[in-house]
Design a protein around this motif. Structure first.
Motif, PDB file in Angstrom:
ATOM      1  N   UNK A 161      -4.192  16.701   1.871  1.00 41.54           N
ATOM      2  CA  UNK A 161      -3.678  17.439   3.037  1.00 41.54           C
ATOM      3  C   UNK A 161      -4.094  16.833   4.368  1.00 41.54           C
ATOM      4  N   UNK A 162      -5.093  15.966   4.373  1.00 40.57           N
ATOM      5  CA  UNK A 162      -5.518  15.325   5.625  1.00 40.57           C
ATOM      6  C   UNK A 162      -4.718  14.073   5.935  1.00 40.57           C
ATOM      7  N   UNK A 163      -3.911  13.615   4.987  1.00 42.23           N
ATOM      8  CA  UNK A 163      -3.154  12.388   5.172  1.00 42.23           C
ATOM      9  C   UNK A 163      -3.928  11.140   4.779  1.00 42.23           C
ATOM     10  N   UNK A 164      -5.162  11.309   4.328  1.00 43.98           N
ATOM     11  CA  UNK A 164      -5.987  10.164   3.913  1.00 43.98           C
ATOM     12  C   UNK A 164      -5.327   9.433   2.761  1.00 43.98           C
ATOM     13  N   UNK A 165      -4.794  10.165   1.800  1.00 42.75           N
ATOM     14  CA  UNK A 165      -4.162   9.532   0.623  1.00 42.75           C
ATOM     15  C   UNK A 165      -3.018   8.623   1.062  1.00 42.75           C
ATOM     16  N   UNK A 166      -2.173   9.101   1.980  1.00 43.38           N
ATOM     17  CA  UNK A 166      -1.046   8.281   2.459  1.00 43.38           C
ATOM     18  C   UNK A 166      -1.538   7.088   3.251  1.00 43.38           C
ATOM     19  N   UNK A 167      -2.509   7.300   4.107  1.00 45.30           N
ATOM     20  CA  UNK A 167      -3.017   6.217   4.935  1.00 45.30           C
ATOM     21  C   UNK A 167      -3.656   5.122   4.069  1.00 45.30           C
ATOM     22  N   UNK A 168      -4.398   5.527   3.066  1.00 46.68           N
ATOM     23  CA  UNK A 168      -5.050   4.569   2.175  1.00 46.68           C
ATOM     24  C   UNK A 168      -4.006   3.802   1.364  1.00 46.68           C
ATOM     25  N   UNK A 169      -2.981   4.489   0.879  1.00 46.43           N
ATOM     26  CA  UNK A 169      -1.965   3.813   0.064  1.00 46.43           C
ATOM     27  C   UNK A 169      -1.176   2.788   0.871  1.00 46.43           C
ATOM     28  N   UNK A 170      -1.009   3.022   2.166  1.00 45.99           N
ATOM     29  CA  UNK A 170      -0.297   2.077   3.035  1.00 45.99           C
ATOM     30  C   UNK A 170      -1.121   0.826   3.295  1.00 45.99           C
ATOM     31  N   UNK A 171      -2.447   0.954   3.293  1.00 49.68           N
ATOM     32  CA  UNK A 171      -3.294  -0.191   3.623  1.00 49.68           C
ATOM     33  C   UNK A 171      -3.662  -1.000   2.382  1.00 49.68           C
ATOM     34  N   UNK A 172      -3.349  -0.507   1.218  1.00 48.60           N
ATOM     35  CA  UNK A 172      -3.709  -1.249  -0.019  1.00 48.60           C
ATOM     36  C   UNK A 172      -2.557  -2.040  -0.535  1.00 48.60           C
TER      37      UNK A 172
END
Length: 184
Positions: free
Chosen positions: A173-184
């Motif tokens: 819900x914090x958007x961390x999952x999406x942000x991490x997936x974009x940088x990997x």
């Protein structure tokens, strides 16, 4: 139900404020019992009020019907927590209840369960308390740091003394999952 615009960002700021008041570094686990003491809120184990066997009977009749509740007795807030829950779940429950206190929610809505009236908060206030409670335990910056270390959901839960469900909820819900997936 949807949180009002800006509430999640405000929750992060509120969590940062209280974590700062407690002298916690960004990567430190927050013990909600320490925050409760800081706020002048008592935390009481329900097993000290009634027999644990009665709590177990309630659990048998309806699983997870009681985890924690806040009472206002003689102008003092008291959170009663179930000893049947894991430490991680208790931490989430206490943080949730403290969020009601911090947000000054009013136990004004009466609901009936099995013919018994219960006072509760409005659904939108429950959602707010869930959001703020999660931010207190796992602020977004802490989760980003954990993600950079390649910590798993289970490792986050273990390190920060929360349930895997709470760690997963906040991670998503914090958007961390999406942000991490974009940088990997």
């Amino acid at each position: 139900m949807t949180l009002k615009h800006g509430f999640k960002a405000q929750s992060e700021r509120t969590a940062s404020k209280f974590r700062g008041e407690l002298g916690l570094a960004a990567s430190d686990a927050l013990d909600p019992r320490v925050l409760a003491e800081h706020l002048g809120v008592a935390v009481v184990d329900a097993g000290s009020l009634i027999a644990v066997e009665e709590l177990e009977e309630l659990e048998r009749i309806q699983a997870y019907s009681f985890s924690a509740a806040t009472f206002d007795i003689s102008a003092r807030k008291i959170i009663v927590v179930s000893p049947l829950r894991s430490r991680g779940r208790q931490n989430s429950d206490i943080a949730h209840e403290l969020s009601h206190v911090i947000l000054d929610h009013d136990l004004s809505e009466v609901r009936e369960l099995a013919g018994m009236p219960f006072r509760t908060c409005k659904p939108e206030e429950e959602e707010e308390a869930t959001a703020l409670g999660g931010a207190l335990l796992l602020p977004r910056d802490l989760l980003m740091s954990a993600a950079r270390r390649n910590a798993t959901i289970e490792q986050i839960a273990d390190q920060y003394l929360v349930t895997s469900e709470m760690a997963r909820y906040r991670y998503n819900t914090t958007g961390v999952a999406k942000q991490v997936s974009r940088t990997r």
